[in-house]
Design an enzyme around this catalytic site. Structure first.
Site, short mmCIF file in Angstrom:
data_model
loop_
_atom_site.label_atom_id
_atom_site.label_comp_id
_atom_site.label_asym_id
_atom_site.label_seq_id
_atom_site.Cartn_x
_atom_site.Cartn_y
_atom_site.Cartn_z
CD GLU A 162 -3.20 -0.79 2.06
OE1 GLU A 162 -2.98 -0.12 3.08
OE2 GLU A 162 -4.30 -1.32 1.83
CD GLU A 319 -4.28 -5.55 2.56
OE1 GLU A 319 -4.99 -4.79 3.25
OE2 GLU A 319 -3.05 -5.46 2.53
C1 GAL Z 1 -4.30 -2.27 4.89
C2 GAL Z 1 -2.95 -2.90 5.06
C3 GAL Z 1 -2.99 -4.16 5.90
C4 GAL Z 1 -3.89 -3.97 7.08
C5 GAL Z 1 -5.26 -3.60 6.59
C6 GAL Z 1 -6.27 -3.43 7.71
O1 GAL Z 1 -4.14 -0.88 4.87
O2 GAL Z 1 -2.33 -3.19 3.84
O3 GAL Z 1 -1.67 -4.46 6.32
O4 GAL Z 1 -3.39 -2.94 7.87
O5 GAL Z 1 -5.21 -2.38 5.90
O6 GAL Z 1 -7.54 -3.04 7.22
#
Ligand code: GAL
Length: 681
Positions: A162, A319
């Site tokens: 990210e 994610e």
């Molecule tokens: C994203 C990140 C992850 C985790 C996730 C939580 O920003 O890549 O490592 O922190 O959010 O929602």
């Protein structure tokens, strides 16, 4: 590679061809003793997990000291995953520099707008422009590529994580030096910079590059073009860092595709992902469901835009969450069926991978209350059962893998420059929210049951019968010409308040607003009409505007007033206008109508442009449709947007996923049905 080139496919676990959707998570085995790893892979197999992202935050574990490497544990995990048929999207592990590095080199720490150092203790505490950070990070990238480049589990490289999530705006001295270099490249001479930044205002004329700084905390509003250029520079600085990691990876492992996870979601706006997309072999995105009445539309909007960044090709959902997150003011668990609907909505808009943060919910650390595929309760839980169910669903959807997005007849233009510039300070209102206006239009389309693409301002408009360009504030001459050509060729353009106002240097187009689009729209506005919080301006269409109400003078003899104000300072004057141009038209909406208020306006625009819903009228609004297309069939994703059951009659197709009744399809609350519809049937 160009933005629209097909992605290089991942190497999938069992073979080298496509033919399945990826399913998995960020896997952080370093948080658990090795005994747990065995349980992990067993449960992964049970759920149908076929890929994990590994080593994202492992730098301190992999390189515990400047001169010490510790790869054994990762070797074991890579081998274990491979033995179990699970592929790895391997991170370069550079996202969170270890304490030994920040202790030895505190000069890599970012500095915020107010001059405060962002200290270690969380993550992403590094300056995108720090040469010292880059040297250490690239050493790690090289070590990772040398060690794992030939490992059979390796499917893709995951650059950092990210990029820009916490450190996009760094105001340090490193950033200042890099900003000057960037400006020299953009402007060539200091005179040209002075002109672009309008530095005659407030005695800001620069005599040398060394005098220029990032827009740090100042006595009043910093120069707006300096601010806009700093945003452009900050996005470019991270892109440059991405390129630096990528070039090490492609030098050592040219056959392994490279990605990084974007954050096309909510108000995350520092990175121009439309510009970054061409740096990757395939586009990846992270998306988290936000709370609020438009949460589901926001998800679809983001997935839609991600698909367009991928040029209509499949992309990777790197994610999302199985249930609650831990970073909103109140973190709600998802309702039954919510997780599957979210996942499948991403697939509907082109995702060929459904992955989560994270595999196993942490027992300690800042994200221990963030959901995961295996929750604190363990595998004997609703969350894990629904994960197993989702794995089976994704297997059933294998025919969808590799198919492209089917273009819609209408599009919403989304432009990062306008996003950045329209929300700068010292404007007619500080309440304007660029993305919200675009999302409101998307919601209005969804309510009408009409598919719409979310596209970039550099994309080809000619594919679309109807083009909505909300708050298109920055309109350089070339963009104005492209919009005029679109309308002249029979396209139907609609734009809104605070559009066509400035050029690429944030200089106002003179002679009356909306300068760049004034002739095309056939209107002229002398003064902006922002509204106070709570004030409304009613329209004779039966809807009310907030935020803004322009005082419009109609200048074109062919312009028709579509709606007028009935209250407020502009009562009796035009609120919405349209100018027919050949078989096309150019329309203007001078107030913020919100998702509901836009519905009657959109309905008129749909009639004019001939764009129709492909859904039975009875379910338009309740059901969202997204379509993917392959060599021999289309795939219709019917998404129940409501919490009630909906019966869909009159849509034929082979059911790949979802219940089917003789009388029609019954979509349960939040349910998604996928139909295969062979071409020509
Ligand atoms: C994203 C990140 C992850 C985790 C996730 C939580 O920003 O890549 O490592 O922190 O959010 O929602």
């Amino acid at each position: 590679m160009t933005a629209h080139q097909a992605p290089r496919w991942l190497r999938w676990p069992s073979d080298t061809s496509r033919g399945r959707l990826a399913f998995g998570a960020d896997y952080n085995p370093e948080q658990w003793p090795p005994e747990v790893w065995q349980d992990d892979v067993r449960a992964m197999r049970r759920a149908g997990v076929n890929i994990v992202s590994l080593a994202i935050f492992s730098w301190a574990r992999l390189q515990p000291r400047a001169d010490r490497w510790a790869f054994d544990w990762l070797d074991q995990v890579m081998d274990l995953l491979h033995e179990n048929g699970i592929a790895v999207d391997l991170a370069t592990a550079t996202a969170s520099p270890p304490p030994w590095l920040t202790t030895a080199h505190p000069e890599i720490l970012p500095v915020d707008h107010d001059g405060r150092t962002l200290w270690p203790g969380a993550r992403q505490h590094w300056r995108p422009t720090s040469p010292v950070f880059r040297e250490h990070a690239l050493r790690l990238v090289r070590a990772m590529a040398e060690r794992y480049g030939g490992h059979p589990a390796l499917a893709a490289w995951h650059v950092n994580n990210e990029l820009g999530c916490h450190n996009v705006y760094d105001f340090s001295d490193d950033a200042a030096a890099a900003f000057r270099t960037w400006l020299r490249k953009r402007y060539g001479t200091i005179e040209r910079l002075n002109r672009a930044w309008a530095t005659t205002f407030w005695s800001q004329e620069y005599g040398a590059w060394e005098e220029i700084l990032p827009p740090r905390l100042a006595a009043s509003y910093p120069n707006p073009t300096q601010q806009l250029d700093f945003k452009r520079f900050s996005s470019d600085a991270l892109k440059d860092y991405l390129r630096a990691e990528r070039s090490v990876l492609t030098e050592l492992t040219p056959e392994i595709p490279v990605t990084t996870n974007f954050m096309v979601m909510g108000e995350t706006k520092g990175m121009d992902f439309a510009d970054w997309a061409r740096e990757l072999d395939f586009v990846s995105n992270d998306h988290y469901l936000l709370t609020g009445p438009q949460a589901q539309d926001e998800l679809s909007f983001s997935a839609n835009l991600t698909g367009m960044l991928a040029g209509g090709e499949p992309w990777f959902l790197m994610e999302h969450s199985t249930s609650a997150v831990n970073w909103q003011p109140v973190n709600l668990a998802k309702r039954p069926g919510g997780m599957a609907r979210d996942s499948l909505t991403h697939v509907a808009y082109g995702a060929d991978a459904v992955c989560f943060f994270q595999w196993r919910q942490s027992a300690g650390g800042a994200e221990k209350y963030h959901s995961a595929m295996i929750p604190h309760a363990g595998t004997d839980s609703e969350v894990f059962r629904s994960i197993v169910d989702l794995g089976a669903t994704l297997e059933a959807l294998a025919p969808v893998a590799g198919t492209r997005r089917r273009r819609a007849a209408a599009a919403i233009v989304f432009d990062w420059d306008s996003w950045w510039a329209s929300e700068l300070d010292s404007h007619p209102t500080s309440r304007l929210r660029y993305r919200q206006e675009a999302l409101d239009w998307f919601s209005a389309f969804a309510a009408a049951g009409v598919r719409v693409d979310v596209i970039g301002s550099a994309d080809d408009f000619s594919h679309y019968d109807l083009l909505v360009a909300p708050v298109l504030y920055v309109v350089p001459r070339a963009l104005a010409d492209r919009l005029s050509a679109y309308v002249a060729d029979g396209g139907h353009l609609v734009t809104t308040y605070f559009s066509g106002i400035v050029d690429e240097n944030d200089h106002v187009w003179l002679g009356g607003h909306p300068g760049a689009l004034r002739d095309l729209l056939g209107i002229r506005i002398e003064e902006f009409g922002p509204l106070l919080d709570g004030d409304r301006a009613d329209l004779d269409l039966g809807v009310s505007g907030t935020l803004w109400s322009d005082r419009i003078d109609v200048t074109g003899s062919d312009v028709k007033v579509v709606a007028s104000y009935t209250s407020g300072d502009q009562a009796g004057r035009p609120a919405i206008t349209t100018r027919p141009v050949g078989t096309g038209s150019a329309s203007y909406v001078s107030t913020r109508l919100g998702p509901e208020g836009l519905r009657p306006v959109l309905s008129l625009l749909l009639t004019t442009s001939g764009v129709r819903s492909e859904l039975p009228a009875a379910v338009a609004g309740a059901v969202e449709l997204a379509v993917r297309t392959g060599d021999d069939a289309d795939y219709w994703f019917l998404i129940n947007r409501t919490d009630e059951s909906v019966v869909v009659d009159g849509v034929a197709g082979e059911v790949l996923r979802g219940p089917c009744l003789a009388a029609g399809l019954t979509l349960g609350p939040r349910q998604v049905c996928v139909l295969r519809r062979p071409h020509g049937s």
